[in-house]
Design a protein around this motif. Structure first.
Motif, PDB file in Angstrom:
ATOM      1  N   ALA A 119       0.957  -1.186  -0.056  1.00  0.00           N
ATOM      2  CA  ALA A 119      -0.170  -0.143   0.134  1.00  0.00           C
ATOM      3  C   ALA A 119       0.892   1.136  -0.005  1.00  0.00           C
ATOM      4  O   ALA A 119       1.942   1.114   0.304  1.00  0.00           O
ATOM      5  N   ASN A 120       0.268   2.354  -0.334  1.00  0.00           N
ATOM      6  CA  ASN A 120       0.770   3.607  -0.350  1.00  0.00           C
ATOM      7  C   ASN A 120       0.332   4.486   1.146  1.00  0.00           C
ATOM      8  O   ASN A 120      -0.330   3.736   1.629  1.00  0.00           O
ATOM      9  N   SER A 121       1.135   5.466   1.149  1.00  0.00           N
ATOM     10  CA  SER A 121       0.811   6.358   2.392  1.00  0.00           C
ATOM     11  C   SER A 121      -0.663   6.659   2.591  1.00  0.00           C
ATOM     12  O   SER A 121      -1.056   6.999   3.611  1.00  0.00           O
ATOM     13  N   GLY A 122      -1.294   6.977   1.535  1.00  0.00           N
ATOM     14  CA  GLY A 122      -2.513   7.353   1.380  1.00  0.00           C
ATOM     15  C   GLY A 122      -3.565   6.452   2.350  1.00  0.00           C
ATOM     16  O   GLY A 122      -4.530   6.683   2.586  1.00  0.00           O
ATOM     17  N   LEU A 123      -3.047   5.142   2.168  1.00  0.00           N
ATOM     18  CA  LEU A 123      -4.006   4.088   2.956  1.00  0.00           C
ATOM     19  C   LEU A 123      -4.347   4.694   4.735  1.00  0.00           C
ATOM     20  O   LEU A 123      -5.281   4.240   5.219  1.00  0.00           O
ATOM     21  N   GLN A 124      -3.457   5.520   4.947  1.00  0.00           N
ATOM     22  CA  GLN A 124      -3.514   5.899   6.601  1.00  0.00           C
ATOM     23  C   GLN A 124      -4.737   6.510   6.726  1.00  0.00           C
ATOM     24  O   GLN A 124      -5.460   6.757   7.683  1.00  0.00           O
ATOM     25  N   VAL A 125      -5.230   7.469   5.667  1.00  0.00           N
ATOM     26  CA  VAL A 125      -6.716   8.096   5.797  1.00  0.00           C
ATOM     27  C   VAL A 125      -7.647   7.069   6.358  1.00  0.00           C
ATOM     28  O   VAL A 125      -8.650   7.411   7.112  1.00  0.00           O
ATOM     29  N   PHE A 126      -7.617   5.761   5.842  1.00  0.00           N
ATOM     30  CA  PHE A 126      -8.698   4.740   5.962  1.00  0.00           C
ATOM     31  C   PHE A 126      -8.250   4.097   7.257  1.00  0.00           C
ATOM     32  O   PHE A 126      -9.316   3.403   8.187  1.00  0.00           O
ATOM     33  N   ALA A 127      -7.025   4.136   7.534  1.00  0.00           N
ATOM     34  CA  ALA A 127      -6.848   3.270   8.844  1.00  0.00           C
ATOM     35  C   ALA A 127      -6.510   3.914  10.182  1.00  0.00           C
ATOM     36  O   ALA A 127      -6.391   3.161  11.376  1.00  0.00           O
ATOM     37  N   GLU A 128      -6.752   5.145  10.085  1.00  0.00           N
ATOM     38  CA  GLU A 128      -6.496   5.733  11.536  1.00  0.00           C
ATOM     39  C   GLU A 128      -7.288   5.576  12.667  1.00  0.00           C
ATOM     40  O   GLU A 128      -6.652   5.499  13.624  1.00  0.00           O
ATOM     41  N   SER A 129      -8.674   5.348  12.220  1.00  0.00           N
ATOM     42  CA  SER A 129      -9.712   5.008  13.378  1.00  0.00           C
ATOM     43  C   SER A 129      -9.868   3.640  13.519  1.00  0.00           C
ATOM     44  O   SER A 129     -10.998   3.450  14.182  1.00  0.00           O
ATOM     45  N   VAL A 130      -9.479   2.710  12.997  1.00  0.00           N
ATOM     46  CA  VAL A 130      -9.556   1.219  13.059  1.00  0.00           C
ATOM     47  C   VAL A 130      -8.838   0.384  14.252  1.00  0.00           C
ATOM     48  O   VAL A 130      -7.990   0.940  14.914  1.00  0.00           O
ATOM     49  N   SER A 131      -9.870  -0.558  14.505  1.00  0.00           N
ATOM     50  CA  SER A 131      -8.864  -1.371  15.580  1.00  0.00           C
ATOM     51  C   SER A 131      -7.714  -1.899  15.344  1.00  0.00           C
ATOM     52  O   SER A 131      -7.508  -2.305  14.207  1.00  0.00           O
ATOM     53  N   ALA A 132      -6.618  -1.920  16.294  1.00  0.00           N
ATOM     54  CA  ALA A 132      -5.321  -2.198  15.901  1.00  0.00           C
ATOM     55  C   ALA A 132      -5.294  -3.700  15.447  1.00  0.00           C
ATOM     56  O   ALA A 132      -4.420  -4.058  14.717  1.00  0.00           O
ATOM     57  N   ASP A 133      -6.148  -4.712  16.148  1.00  0.00           N
ATOM     58  CA  ASP A 133      -6.174  -6.047  15.710  1.00  0.00           C
ATOM     59  C   ASP A 133      -6.448  -6.430  14.147  1.00  0.00           C
ATOM     60  O   ASP A 133      -6.114  -7.451  13.573  1.00  0.00           O
ATOM     61  N   LEU A 134      -7.169  -5.253  13.453  1.00  0.00           N
ATOM     62  CA  LEU A 134      -7.641  -5.572  12.217  1.00  0.00           C
ATOM     63  C   LEU A 134      -6.322  -5.304  11.294  1.00  0.00           C
ATOM     64  O   LEU A 134      -6.451  -5.510  10.024  1.00  0.00           O
ATOM     65  N   LEU A 135      -5.383  -4.499  11.907  1.00  0.00           N
ATOM     66  CA  LEU A 135      -4.054  -4.193  11.226  1.00  0.00           C
ATOM     67  C   LEU A 135      -3.023  -5.190  11.134  1.00  0.00           C
ATOM     68  O   LEU A 135      -1.989  -4.793  10.741  1.00  0.00           O
ATOM     69  N   GLU A 136      -3.150  -6.280  12.096  1.00  0.00           N
ATOM     70  CA  GLU A 136      -2.197  -7.198  12.122  1.00  0.00           C
ATOM     71  C   GLU A 136      -2.358  -8.094  10.962  1.00  0.00           C
ATOM     72  O   GLU A 136      -3.210  -8.824  10.377  1.00  0.00           O
ATOM     73  N   PRO A 137      -1.050  -8.432  10.298  1.00  0.00           N
ATOM     74  CA  PRO A 137      -0.974  -9.113   9.128  1.00  0.00           C
ATOM     75  C   PRO A 137      -1.597 -10.698   9.347  1.00  0.00           C
ATOM     76  O   PRO A 137      -1.341 -11.256  10.539  1.00  0.00           O
ATOM     77  N   PRO A 138      -2.052 -11.248   8.378  1.00  0.00           N
ATOM     78  CA  PRO A 138      -2.550 -10.581   7.025  1.00  0.00           C
ATOM     79  C   PRO A 138      -3.512  -9.875   7.259  1.00  0.00           C
ATOM     80  O   PRO A 138      -4.628 -10.198   7.770  1.00  0.00           O
ATOM     81  N   ILE A 139      -3.561  -8.692   6.760  1.00  0.00           N
ATOM     82  CA  ILE A 139      -4.755  -7.646   6.649  1.00  0.00           C
ATOM     83  C   ILE A 139      -5.762  -7.949   5.587  1.00  0.00           C
ATOM     84  O   ILE A 139      -5.143  -7.669   4.240  1.00  0.00           O
ATOM     85  N   ASN A 140      -7.164  -8.301   5.682  1.00  0.00           N
ATOM     86  CA  ASN A 140      -8.124  -8.397   4.946  1.00  0.00           C
ATOM     87  C   ASN A 140      -8.792  -7.188   4.513  1.00  0.00           C
ATOM     88  O   ASN A 140      -9.292  -6.638   5.588  1.00  0.00           O
ATOM     89  N   VAL A 141      -8.656  -6.550   3.521  1.00  0.00           N
ATOM     90  CA  VAL A 141      -9.069  -5.161   3.347  1.00  0.00           C
ATOM     91  C   VAL A 141     -10.523  -5.101   3.221  1.00  0.00           C
ATOM     92  O   VAL A 141     -11.118  -4.315   3.669  1.00  0.00           O
ATOM     93  N   LEU A 142     -11.395  -6.259   2.835  1.00  0.00           N
ATOM     94  CA  LEU A 142     -12.722  -6.306   3.049  1.00  0.00           C
ATOM     95  C   LEU A 142     -13.125  -6.219   4.486  1.00  0.00           C
ATOM     96  O   LEU A 142     -14.037  -5.630   4.800  1.00  0.00           O
ATOM     97  N   ARG A 143     -12.616  -7.104   5.054  1.00  0.00           N
ATOM     98  CA  ARG A 143     -12.760  -7.270   6.636  1.00  0.00           C
ATOM     99  C   ARG A 143     -12.478  -5.923   7.147  1.00  0.00           C
ATOM    100  O   ARG A 143     -13.254  -5.411   8.183  1.00  0.00           O
TER     101      ARG A 143
END
Length: 258
Positions: A119-143
């Motif tokens: 991903a590029n740095s722009g993904l941070q716009v969507f990731a700032e407010s999500v739960s940390a466990d959803l950002l643990e690899p493997p990250i499923n983008v639909l989930r």
């Protein structure tokens, strides 16, 4: 011990998935309907060339073409390198160029099961407010998108966006018969959020937007999907780039300010 389906059974399954009759497939593949019937029933053993010809007409994914060849007693025809393999250096470089060139707009690379590859740095716009466990690899983008602890609470048109994503995933399951994709669809469909039937795209609409609440501002995005045009490697064939473009001037201005 579970019996492995014969190559003829597998080919028949793909033909039925594509809703083709034996006659229509035989005409497309330039093979007699009688010979095709013999192949499907196991009365005739197809050559590797015939398997690949039928796979081409049935638009079978490369991974499954290899499986069909193995079922027919032949070696796989398509390599399956890991993305970190030196032979895919050019592929990784091309993906990185696209991602970096798309910034500050968000862009991601996903595999066939919608797991994040890059991903590029722009993904941070969507990731700032999500739960940390959803950002643990493997990250499923639909989930990540539809989970109640993910982006979902911030998606203004959640019902419409859910309907869009679930329809895409359902179409993938129908086209490929992928069990992992089917399990993912069942999981996502059980999340809260509903489907906004009143927001069904109208004939005058252009695309389904993603309307996302970031802090006190509503951002609006259009999405685009890109794939490699002539893949001969299983891994490469299963990669896709999802790019997000600003759908209005306010969103474009916000992204430029990052």
């Amino acid at each position: 011990m579970t019996r492995q389906p014969a190559v003829g059974e597998l080919l028949r399954g793909w033909r039925e998935r594509r809703r083709l009759t034996q006659l229509s497939l035989s005409l497309q593949a330039d093979v007699s309907a009688r010979h095709l019937s013999f192949i499907e029933t196991g009365r005739s053993r197809p050559t590797s060339e015939m398997i690949l010809r039928l796979c081409e007409e049935l638009d079978v994914p490369l991974r499954e073409r290899n499986a069909l060849l193995l079922a027919g007693g032949y070696a796989p025809a398509f390599p399956d390198h890991g993305l970190d393999d030196p032979s895919l250096d050019a592929v990784r470089s091309a993906l990185r160029q696209v991602l970096e060139g798309h910034a500050p707009n968000p862009a991601i690379v996903i595999d066939q099961h919608w797991n994040l590859v890059d991903a590029n740095s722009g993904l941070q716009v969507f990731a700032e407010s999500v739960s940390a466990d959803l950002l643990e690899p493997p990250i499923n983008v639909l989930r990540l998108s539809l989970h109640p602890n993910g982006m979902a609470p911030h998606i203004v048109n959640l019902g419409e966006w859910r309907a869009h994503l679930l329809t895409r995933l359902e179409r993938q399951v129908t086209q490929t018969g992928d069990r992992a994709a089917a399990a993912l669809h069942a999981e996502l469909a059980a999340y809260p959020g509903g489907l906004d039937s009143e927001a069904t795209p109208q004939p005058h609409d252009v695309v389904v937007p993603l309307r996302y609440r970031h802090a006190d501002q509503e951002l609006s995005f259009l999405s685009m999907t890109a794939v490699f045009g002539t893949p001969l490697d299983v891994t490469v064939a299963e990669l896709a780039i999802e790019s997000f473009y600003p759908a209005d001037a306010a969103t474009a201005k916000f992204l430029r300010s990052l």
